[in-house]
Design a protein around this motif. Structure first.
Motif, PDB file in Angstrom:
ATOM      1  N   THR A  35       0.832  -1.200   0.000  1.00 33.33           N
ATOM      2  CA  THR A  35       0.000   0.000   0.000  1.00 33.33           C
ATOM      3  C   THR A  35       0.869   1.254   0.000  1.00 33.33           C
ATOM      4  N   SER A  36       1.917   1.250   0.825  1.00 35.87           N
ATOM      5  CA  SER A  36       2.813   2.412   0.901  1.00 35.87           C
ATOM      6  C   SER A  36       3.470   2.679  -0.443  1.00 35.87           C
ATOM      7  N   TYR A  37       3.896   1.615  -1.113  1.00 33.43           N
ATOM      8  CA  TYR A  37       4.564   1.751  -2.408  1.00 33.43           C
ATOM      9  C   TYR A  37       3.632   2.396  -3.433  1.00 33.43           C
ATOM     10  N   THR A  38       2.426   1.864  -3.542  1.00 35.03           N
ATOM     11  CA  THR A  38       1.466   2.406  -4.505  1.00 35.03           C
ATOM     12  C   THR A  38       1.081   3.839  -4.143  1.00 35.03           C
ATOM     13  N   TRP A  39       0.858   4.089  -2.864  1.00 32.80           N
ATOM     14  CA  TRP A  39       0.479   5.429  -2.387  1.00 32.80           C
ATOM     15  C   TRP A  39       1.550   6.453  -2.738  1.00 32.80           C
ATOM     16  N   ILE A  40       2.806   6.110  -2.494  1.00 30.36           N
ATOM     17  CA  ILE A  40       3.911   7.020  -2.798  1.00 30.36           C
ATOM     18  C   ILE A  40       3.957   7.325  -4.292  1.00 30.36           C
ATOM     19  N   TYR A  41       3.738   6.298  -5.107  1.00 31.91           N
ATOM     20  CA  TYR A  41       3.868   6.486  -6.551  1.00 31.91           C
ATOM     21  C   TYR A  41       2.699   7.243  -7.172  1.00 31.91           C
ATOM     22  N   THR A  42       1.646   7.466  -6.406  1.00 28.55           N
ATOM     23  CA  THR A  42       0.561   8.287  -6.945  1.00 28.55           C
ATOM     24  C   THR A  42       0.954   9.755  -7.036  1.00 28.55           C
ATOM     25  N   PHE A  43       2.020  10.161  -6.307  1.00 30.64           N
ATOM     26  CA  PHE A  43       2.322  11.594  -6.292  1.00 30.64           C
ATOM     27  C   PHE A  43       3.800  11.962  -6.297  1.00 30.64           C
ATOM     28  N   HIS A  44       4.716  11.082  -5.895  1.00 28.27           N
ATOM     29  CA  HIS A  44       6.073  11.588  -5.652  1.00 28.27           C
ATOM     30  C   HIS A  44       6.776  12.053  -6.925  1.00 28.27           C
ATOM     31  N   MET A  45       6.629  11.324  -8.041  1.00 31.30           N
ATOM     32  CA  MET A  45       7.240  11.797  -9.277  1.00 31.30           C
ATOM     33  C   MET A  45       6.477  12.988  -9.873  1.00 31.30           C
ATOM     34  N   PRO A  46       5.139  13.003  -9.850  1.00 28.35           N
ATOM     35  CA  PRO A  46       4.454  14.221 -10.288  1.00 28.35           C
ATOM     36  C   PRO A  46       4.891  15.472  -9.539  1.00 28.35           C
ATOM     37  N   VAL A  47       5.112  15.366  -8.224  1.00 30.33           N
ATOM     38  CA  VAL A  47       5.566  16.533  -7.463  1.00 30.33           C
ATOM     39  C   VAL A  47       6.971  16.930  -7.889  1.00 30.33           C
ATOM     40  N   PHE A  48       7.864  15.967  -8.007  1.00 33.58           N
ATOM     41  CA  PHE A  48       9.232  16.251  -8.434  1.00 33.58           C
ATOM     42  C   PHE A  48       9.231  16.939  -9.799  1.00 33.58           C
ATOM     43  N   ILE A  49       8.430  16.417 -10.716  1.00 36.53           N
ATOM     44  CA  ILE A  49       8.382  16.955 -12.078  1.00 36.53           C
ATOM     45  C   ILE A  49       7.731  18.331 -12.083  1.00 36.53           C
ATOM     46  N   PHE A  50       6.697  18.512 -11.275  1.00 34.55           N
ATOM     47  CA  PHE A  50       6.076  19.829 -11.119  1.00 34.55           C
ATOM     48  C   PHE A  50       7.111  20.857 -10.672  1.00 34.55           C
TER      49      PHE A  50
END
Length: 319
Positions: A35-50
């Motif tokens: 769950t933690s893995y999927t949850w993190i991947y919902t936003f961590h790269m979008p935030v970095f790219i933003f």
């Protein structure tokens, strides 16, 4: 100009989640880590790219492009060789891939260069037109089987909307996100998403990685609608995370200035841990141990002596 610690805090948090996500990836047999893995991947790269898009303002002229080649493409080529040699040394299977396929997390350097190039025409298109157009391109890319890991084309097209949103975003808009009512809503969104993912653990992370076509993920014509839904979820999660990041100095703020080093170098630690199968994770104490390892990796790779050693190779500057 005085640095805005809000962005340093955001970078530090995201790079920590990047390392933690990579560290827990092999331990998907535990529902909490899955769950933690999927949850993190919902936003961590979008935030970095933003954030990368937010600081891309003013790019596009010849001098900036030459700077990007030195800052992104040369380190990419260097680390592509280094990681290939490292994978061979630790006996990792499939170490000899095509030179066109980025090793480890190097796709980000390649895609970041491409996003800046895409920005040259897109910055002349109004955001209300340009952002939907970027989304359309990201959706269309999923239907083309030949667009995949080579040259990081799939991720380039899929994640470009977040880069473009960051480019058009302003500090005033980010300040609005930090208003207290919105922060309460952001907390509710993040917690609710985690609960939903916990009860539906079979969501394919292939939708969040953006590296494969719809056919490879196992989707049919409905792949476009699913990707649009993922865009909406990731955008809401991204806004929620940006809302909760502190805007004041923290003990970790200074490390947010050195995230490139952590990003490029943490793969050596993660891949060695995986190759040697160092950890056995089966309970809560083990999960806390992984958190400790994560913070340790980020802390060590953020130290000045690491910068002095690697700066000539990463930034092409003397220490």
């Amino acid at each position: 100009m005085e640095r805005d610690v809000y962005f340093d805090n955001a970078r530090w948090l995201m790079i920590t989640l990047v390392v933690f996500g990579h560290l827990i990836q092999p331990y998907q047999n535990m529902i909490v880590l899955q769950t933690s893995y999927t949850w993190i991947y919902t936003f961590h790269m979008p935030v970095f790219i933003f954030l990368a898009g937010f600081f891309a303002k003013g790019m596009g002229h010849k001098a900036a492009i030459e700077k990007l080649v030195k800052k992104l493409l040369l380190p990419y080529l260097f680390f592509q060789v280094i990681y290939t040699m490292f994978y061979y040394a630790i006996g990792k299977e499939g170490w000899l891939q095509s030179v066109l396929i980025p090793q480890w997390a190097l796709w980000f350097l390649l895609s970041l260069f491409c996003w800046h190039m895409l920005l040259i025409p897109f910055k002349y298109i109004r955001p209300l037109t340009g952002i939907p157009l970027a989304v359309l391109i990201g959706v269309a890319a999923g239907y083309v089987d030949t667009i995949g890991s080579e040259f990081s084309l799939s991720r380039t097209f899929v994640f470009f909307p977040f880069f473009l949103i960051g480019y058009w975003a302003t500090k005033d808009q980010l300040a609005v996100l930090r208003r207290m009512p919105i922060r309460f809503g952001a907390g509710f969104v993040l917690i609710s998403t985690a609960i939903v993912l916990y009860h539906f653990p079979n969501l394919s992370t292939g939708w969040l990685l953006g590296s494969k076509s719809f056919a490879e993920i196992g989707a049919d014509e409905s792949g476009g609608l699913i990707r649009i839904l993922i865009y909406v979820i990731s955008a809401v999660m991204m806004a929620s995370v940006l809302s909760l990041i502190p805007a004041k100095e923290t003990p970790f703020s200074k490390y947010g200035q050195r995230t490139l080093y952590v990003y490029l170098l943490h793969g050596f630690a993660i891949q060695y841990i995986r190759a040697e199968d160092i950890f056995e994770v089966s309970n809560t104490l083990d999960i806390l141990g992984l958190l400790f390892v994560t913070f340790s990796i980020v802390w060590v790779l953020s130290q000045r002596w690491i910068l002095r050693i690697w700066k000539p190779l990463i930034e092409l500057k003397s220490p």
